[in-house]
Enzyme design. Structure first.
Site, PDB file in Angstrom:
ATOM      1  N   CYS A   1       4.583 -49.285   2.468  1.00  0.00           N
ATOM      2  CA  CYS A   1       4.640 -50.555   1.538  1.00  0.00           C
ATOM      3  C   CYS A   1       3.787 -50.618   1.846  1.00  0.00           C
ATOM      4  CB  CYS A   1       6.019 -51.243   2.304  1.00  0.00           C
ATOM      5  SG  CYS A   1       6.105 -52.636   2.297  1.00  0.00           S
TER       6      CYS A   1
ATOM      7  N   LYS B   1      10.460 -66.297 -52.530  1.00  0.00           N
ATOM      8  CA  LYS B   1      10.046 -65.763 -53.917  1.00  0.00           C
ATOM      9  C   LYS B   1      10.161 -67.472 -54.803  1.00  0.00           C
ATOM     10  CE  LYS B   1      10.595 -61.051 -52.564  1.00  0.00           C
ATOM     11  NZ  LYS B   1      11.482 -60.010 -53.192  1.00  0.00           N
TER      12      LYS B   1
ATOM     13  N   TYR C   1      15.513 -55.235 -53.461  1.00  0.00           N
ATOM     14  CA  TYR C   1      15.042 -56.705 -53.456  1.00  0.00           C
ATOM     15  C   TYR C   1      14.767 -57.309 -54.732  1.00  0.00           C
ATOM     16  CZ  TYR C   1      10.787 -54.879 -51.999  1.00  0.00           C
ATOM     17  OH  TYR C   1       9.293 -53.783 -51.781  1.00  0.00           O
TER      18      TYR C   1
ATOM     19  N   ASP D   1      37.702 -43.780 -42.975  1.00  0.00           N
ATOM     20  CA  ASP D   1      37.115 -42.167 -43.094  1.00  0.00           C
ATOM     21  C   ASP D   1      37.981 -41.348 -43.403  1.00  0.00           C
ATOM     22  OD1 ASP D   1      35.392 -45.003 -42.411  1.00  0.00           O
ATOM     23  OD2 ASP D   1      34.380 -43.627 -40.918  1.00  0.00           O
TER      24      ASP D   1
ATOM     25  N   ARG E   1       6.321 -46.733 -52.219  1.00  0.00           N
ATOM     26  CA  ARG E   1       5.119 -47.521 -53.147  1.00  0.00           C
ATOM     27  C   ARG E   1       4.121 -46.757 -52.513  1.00  0.00           C
ATOM     28  NH1 ARG E   1       1.405 -51.745 -51.011  1.00  0.00           N
ATOM     29  NH2 ARG E   1       1.896 -53.007 -52.773  1.00  0.00           N
TER      30      ARG E   1
ATOM     31  N   LEU F   1       2.670 -58.471 -50.589  1.00  0.00           N
ATOM     32  CA  LEU F   1       3.292 -59.389 -50.439  1.00  0.00           C
ATOM     33  C   LEU F   1       1.806 -60.303 -49.347  1.00  0.00           C
ATOM     34  CD1 LEU F   1       6.592 -59.181 -49.317  1.00  0.00           C
ATOM     35  CD2 LEU F   1       4.865 -60.618 -51.140  1.00  0.00           C
TER      36      LEU F   1
ATOM     37  N   GLU G   1      14.959 -64.137 -48.360  1.00  0.00           N
ATOM     38  CA  GLU G   1      15.383 -62.639 -47.700  1.00  0.00           C
ATOM     39  C   GLU G   1      14.767 -62.516 -46.542  1.00  0.00           C
ATOM     40  OE1 GLU G   1      13.635 -60.170 -51.106  1.00  0.00           O
ATOM     41  OE2 GLU G   1      14.563 -61.739 -52.704  1.00  0.00           O
TER      42      GLU G   1
ATOM     43  N   ASP H   1      11.996 -54.774 -42.009  1.00  0.00           N
ATOM     44  CA  ASP H   1      10.673 -53.908 -41.444  1.00  0.00           C
ATOM     45  C   ASP H   1      10.889 -52.157 -41.990  1.00  0.00           C
ATOM     46  OD1 ASP H   1       8.180 -53.049 -40.411  1.00  0.00           O
ATOM     47  OD2 ASP H   1       8.443 -53.396 -38.033  1.00  0.00           O
TER      48      ASP H   1
ATOM     49  N   GLU I   1      14.210 -51.770 -50.440  1.00  0.00           N
ATOM     50  CA  GLU I   1      13.437 -51.704 -48.441  1.00  0.00           C
ATOM     51  C   GLU I   1      13.945 -50.541 -47.951  1.00  0.00           C
ATOM     52  OE1 GLU I   1      10.435 -52.673 -48.273  1.00  0.00           O
ATOM     53  OE2 GLU I   1       9.971 -52.474 -45.599  1.00  0.00           O
TER      54      GLU I   1
ATOM     55  N   CYS J   1       4.368 -54.509   4.367  1.00  0.00           N
ATOM     56  CA  CYS J   1       4.034 -54.873   5.839  1.00  0.00           C
ATOM     57  C   CYS J   1       3.781 -52.947   6.577  1.00  0.00           C
ATOM     58  CB  CYS J   1       6.089 -54.325   6.032  1.00  0.00           C
ATOM     59  SG  CYS J   1       7.034 -53.556   5.506  1.00  0.00           S
TER      60      CYS J   1
ATOM     61  N   CYS K   1       9.834 -56.565   7.305  1.00  0.00           N
ATOM     62  CA  CYS K   1       9.004 -56.429   6.028  1.00  0.00           C
ATOM     63  C   CYS K   1       8.622 -58.316   4.610  1.00  0.00           C
ATOM     64  CB  CYS K   1       9.328 -55.655   4.881  1.00  0.00           C
ATOM     65  SG  CYS K   1       8.030 -55.836   3.368  1.00  0.00           S
TER      66      CYS K   1
ATOM     67  N   CYS L   1      11.107 -50.024   0.420  1.00  0.00           N
ATOM     68  CA  CYS L   1      10.323 -50.248   1.770  1.00  0.00           C
ATOM     69  C   CYS L   1      11.367 -49.785   3.196  1.00  0.00           C
ATOM     70  CB  CYS L   1       9.367 -51.430   1.340  1.00  0.00           C
ATOM     71  SG  CYS L   1       9.369 -51.871   3.015  1.00  0.00           S
TER      72      CYS L   1
ATOM     73  N   TYR M   1      38.875 -41.157 -47.277  1.00  0.00           N
ATOM     74  CA  TYR M   1      37.513 -40.874 -47.959  1.00  0.00           C
ATOM     75  C   TYR M   1      37.112 -39.423 -47.649  1.00  0.00           C
ATOM     76  CZ  TYR M   1      33.034 -41.301 -49.021  1.00  0.00           C
ATOM     77  OH  TYR M   1      31.881 -41.069 -50.087  1.00  0.00           O
ATOM     78  N   ASP M   2      37.004 -38.957 -46.318  1.00  0.00           N
ATOM     79  CA  ASP M   2      37.445 -37.014 -46.412  1.00  0.00           C
ATOM     80  C   ASP M   2      37.903 -36.632 -46.815  1.00  0.00           C
ATOM     81  OD1 ASP M   2      34.655 -37.778 -44.658  1.00  0.00           O
ATOM     82  OD2 ASP M   2      35.639 -37.737 -42.850  1.00  0.00           O
TER      83      ASP M   2
ATOM     84  N   LYS N   1       5.914 -64.769 -42.063  1.00  0.00           N
ATOM     85  CA  LYS N   1       6.339 -63.374 -40.493  1.00  0.00           C
ATOM     86  C   LYS N   1       6.750 -64.147 -39.006  1.00  0.00           C
ATOM     87  CE  LYS N   1       4.558 -59.736 -40.930  1.00  0.00           C
ATOM     88  NZ  LYS N   1       3.178 -58.974 -41.403  1.00  0.00           N
TER      89      LYS N   1
ATOM     90  N   LYS O   1      12.743 -60.256 -44.228  1.00  0.00           N
ATOM     91  CA  LYS O   1      12.062 -58.980 -44.418  1.00  0.00           C
ATOM     92  C   LYS O   1      12.302 -57.744 -43.228  1.00  0.00           C
ATOM     93  CE  LYS O   1       7.196 -57.940 -45.026  1.00  0.00           C
ATOM     94  NZ  LYS O   1       6.845 -57.338 -44.423  1.00  0.00           N
TER      95      LYS O   1
END
Ligand code: D41
Length: 675
Positions: free
Chosen positions: A410, A292, A227, A34, A138, A84, A115, A119, A175, A413, A434, A428, A37-38, A316, A117
């Site tokens: 309680c 699919k 997808y 990282d 969408r 779908l 695939e 959420d 998605e 008791c 008790c 209690c 990359y930075d 589902k 699905k």
């Protein structure tokens, strides 16, 4: 340096950064750290600042730039985004497959690409000459909202396509979602700033994508999987879906690594089962899988009905969250006196079963949720985890909603209820006076991980207490004196009495660790009982140990040491122990000599979800036998979280803390010394 060589260096840096983005986000196989990359990014930013005229929209630096807007523009999709249709059962899927084969007039099994699905939120991205130019939600499938500035901030979205051969115009669909880890981190940060938190990753992803200020969007851990494609011009795409997805990946567009092409409906159903098992360890929410038809020529032949293709279906999983009404709250008294509020619910089908009770944990949780009796609430049941209330639908609160109050005494008791400083639980104070605590401690004593008295369960313990045969654990070993009366009980003949007495008899031979655990000393779980047994070697030594001596045991701090010492100082407890020993309970002393390799020494495991090849208890035994420890909750000190099917919130917690997660295969490897 000359402007010319700066321009070359800028291009070089952009190429390098794109390459590393691809390795990181698409291949999941970074080749630099990282920090490295930075440094590349910092150098590019510096050069671009010196040469603003060289900045292009597809430069990796151009993710956050757009100013906040007051509303989103509209985008009309060149090719509509279809919807779908859903299948909820195996039969629904078989019907879908049969209809497809009838229409194609074939008896041959169809090849399907399967695939997960996700959420999340469906989006369409437009690339012109390989450069990202627009993103839209969408919407209603025909027109969506322009979320270009926000999608640009998603690190895994390439601002320029990789490789070659992409069409001049390419719309790709995918998605947008948030991982459990990202969600947990974001919510924790929001809570620290005193801001509102999101209820689930989906809402968090939706809220983040629809941020009007792209700078806010940029700070949210959004991710994407692609997808499919929409409009495309000037170039050829593969003629099978599975191949298209591989092609997208080569162009730098991240696709889900779980995607697979299978043959026939049986292949689909097997994929569904596998993903249901894997669901837990994915690290993000999926609500099912999508099948699919793989061949595009067959897709075209099948066409669609009112916006939904005949060549695809979403299978589902049973919903894990449903809404229902909170009818009341009862307080249950546990073995240590802790009062647990239990929600009584209007029965609701969730996570595959009908749920009418859910835990509310403690009063802090009730306050956090802001829940009242009469409220409409969201109940969540994931796998084998106890159902819980995760949210209140405040808009539906009735006028006569009532506050939930902690009882002052309680409910069993009548003793005072107290809430100790710094503790979430109210307790209690009745102790073994008790009835609830007595019953629960007897249940615990007889339970499988303690004295393991088979057949002495809930119902019998209640009955025996009621009849006056049982007051404490030692009475269990005098039940045989009541054998004749026992046989007279309904549904309890000679045979079952003999069986129970035999089980009681057998339990006399045990281990010191089990016996200690069975005593039910507060905060002494199985792991602590084992270390105590190993450290002291005999019961007498533990009973006589003072607090400093107890604290020498690994993992026993001042609080637990005090609890143990208090327990053994209590006259009543010593008496019960004496009677138990007099009843013939025995074990081999000196377990401290225990030998054998301890390859898992020093490692702490947390188990969540159900395993296939063994029960959770078996897994626990095997881990402890190798010197490892099994804890009940995840902390920074946890070495591994083992996630089986349908795990609970422990998995999310592990991801949040960066604790490594093992699946069942990986656990088996460790246990068998292959890991
Ligand atoms: O992962 C998803 N949520 C997902 C959604 C997916 N893997 N595939 C999808 N495929 C389609 C078709 C077959 C219509 C191209 C989808 C969706 N549609 C979809 N997402 C939201 C509405 C429709």
């Amino acid at each position: 340096m000359t402007a010319n060589s700066d321009a070359r260096r800028i291009e070089e840096l952009r190429e390098a950064i794109r390459h590393h983005n691809y390795r990181y986000y698409v291949l999941d196989d970074p080749s630099i750290t990282d920090a490295e990359y930075d440094r590349l990014m910092q150098e590019l930013l510096r050069l671009e600042a010196q040469h603003p005229e060289l900045v292009t929209p597809d430069s990796p630096t151009q993710r956050v730039g757009a100013a906040p807007s007051s509303q989103f523009g509209q985008v009309k999709h060149a090719v509509p985004m279809l919807s779908l249709s859903n299948a909820f059962s195996e039969q629904d899927v078989r019907d879908f497959d049969r209809r497809a084969r009838e229409r194609l007039d074939t008896a041959q099994p169809i090849e399907y690409t399967c695939e997960p699905k996700l959420d999340g939120l469906a989006v369409s991205l437009r690339y012109e000459n390989g450069v990202f130019v627009q993103a839209a939600t969408r919407g209603d499938g025909t027109t969506g909202e322009d979320v270009t500035a926000n999608v640009r901030t998603i690190q895994s979205v390439p601002l320029r396509l990789a490789g070659e051969g992409w069409p001049r115009l390419l719309e790709v669909r995918g998605e947008v979602f948030m991982s459990h880890a990202g969600f947990a981190r974001m919510n924790r940060e929001a809570a620290e700033r005193g801001e509102k938190t999101f209820v689930n990753p989906r809402n968090a992803a939706a809220g983040s994508l629809r941020q009007l200020d792209p700078a806010v969007s940029a700070s949210r851990p959004l991710e994407i999987f692609f997808y499919g494609t929409g409009a495309h011009e000037g170039g050829r795409l593969p003629d099978r879906h599975g191949e298209l997805l591989r092609q997208l990946r080569e162009w730098g567009l991240r696709t889900n690594p779980e995607i697979r092409t299978v043959t026939g409906v049986e292949g689909c159903l097997e994929y569904h089962r596998e993903m249901q098992q894997k669901r837990a360890s994915l690290g993000y929410d999926i609500d099912g899988v999508v099948y699919k038809v793989d061949r595009y020529d067959l897709q075209r032949e099948l066409g669609f009905v009112s916006r939904a293709p005949r060549w695809a279906v979403a299978h589902k999983f049973p919903a894990q969250e449903e809404s229902t009404v909170l009818k009341g709250v009862d307080f249950q008294v546990g073995r240590t006196g802790a009062l647990t509020p239990v929600a009584r619910l209007e029965p609701v089908f969730v996570g595959g079963v009908t749920v009418s009770n859910a835990t509310l944990h403690n009063m802090d949780e009730i306050e956090r949720l802001g829940v009242k009796i009469g409220d409409t609430v969201i109940v969540r049941r994931a796998g084998d985890v106890i159902p819980e209330i995760v949210q209140v639908v405040e808009a539906k609160r009735p006028e006569d909603a009532r506050d939930i109050v902690l009882p002052a005494t309680c409910p069993v008791c009548g003793s005072d209820v107290v809430r100790e400083e710094g503790e979430a639980a109210a307790r209690c104070t009745g102790g073994l006076y008790c009835g609830a605590q007595r019953k629960e401690s007897l249940k615990h004593f007889a339970s499988r991980r303690a004295m393991d008295i088979e057949g002495l369960g809930d119902r019998l313990i209640e009955l025996f207490i009621e009849k006056g045969y049982l007051r404490n654990a030692a009475d269990i070993y005098r039940l045989h004196e009541h054998a004749a009366e026992l046989q007279a009980f309904e549904g309890f003949g000679e045979k079952s009495v003999a069986k129970l007495l035999k089980a009681i008899d057998a339990s006399r031979h045990t281990t010191l660790a089990r016996f200690l655990y069975a005593l039910g000393i507060r905060d002494v779980g199985e792991a602590t009982a084992q270390t105590l047994a190993r450290h002291f070697g005999s019961l007498r030594a533990i009973m006589d140990a003072d607090e400093p001596a107890l604290q020498e045991v690994p993992d026993v701090g001042p609080k637990v040491a005090a609890r143990i010492a208090d327990f053994f100082r209590e006259e009543h407890n010593r008496e019960v122990i004496d009677r138990l020993l007099a009843a013939g309970i025995e074990w081999e002393e000196g377990e401290r000599a225990e030998a054998g390799p301890k390859p898992l020494e020093g490692r702490t495991f947390v188990l969540t979800g159900s395993l296939e090849s063994m029960t959770r208890d078996e897994a626990k035994d095997r881990i402890t036998a190798l010197g490892g420890k099994v804890a009940g909750s995840v902390s920074k000190k946890t070495s591994y979280v083992v996630a089986g099917a349908d795990p609970g919130s422990k998995l999310a917690r592990a991801e949040e803390l960066g604790v490594p997660v093992l699946d069942e295969q990986a656990l088996l490897k460790l246990l068998e010394g292959r890991g």
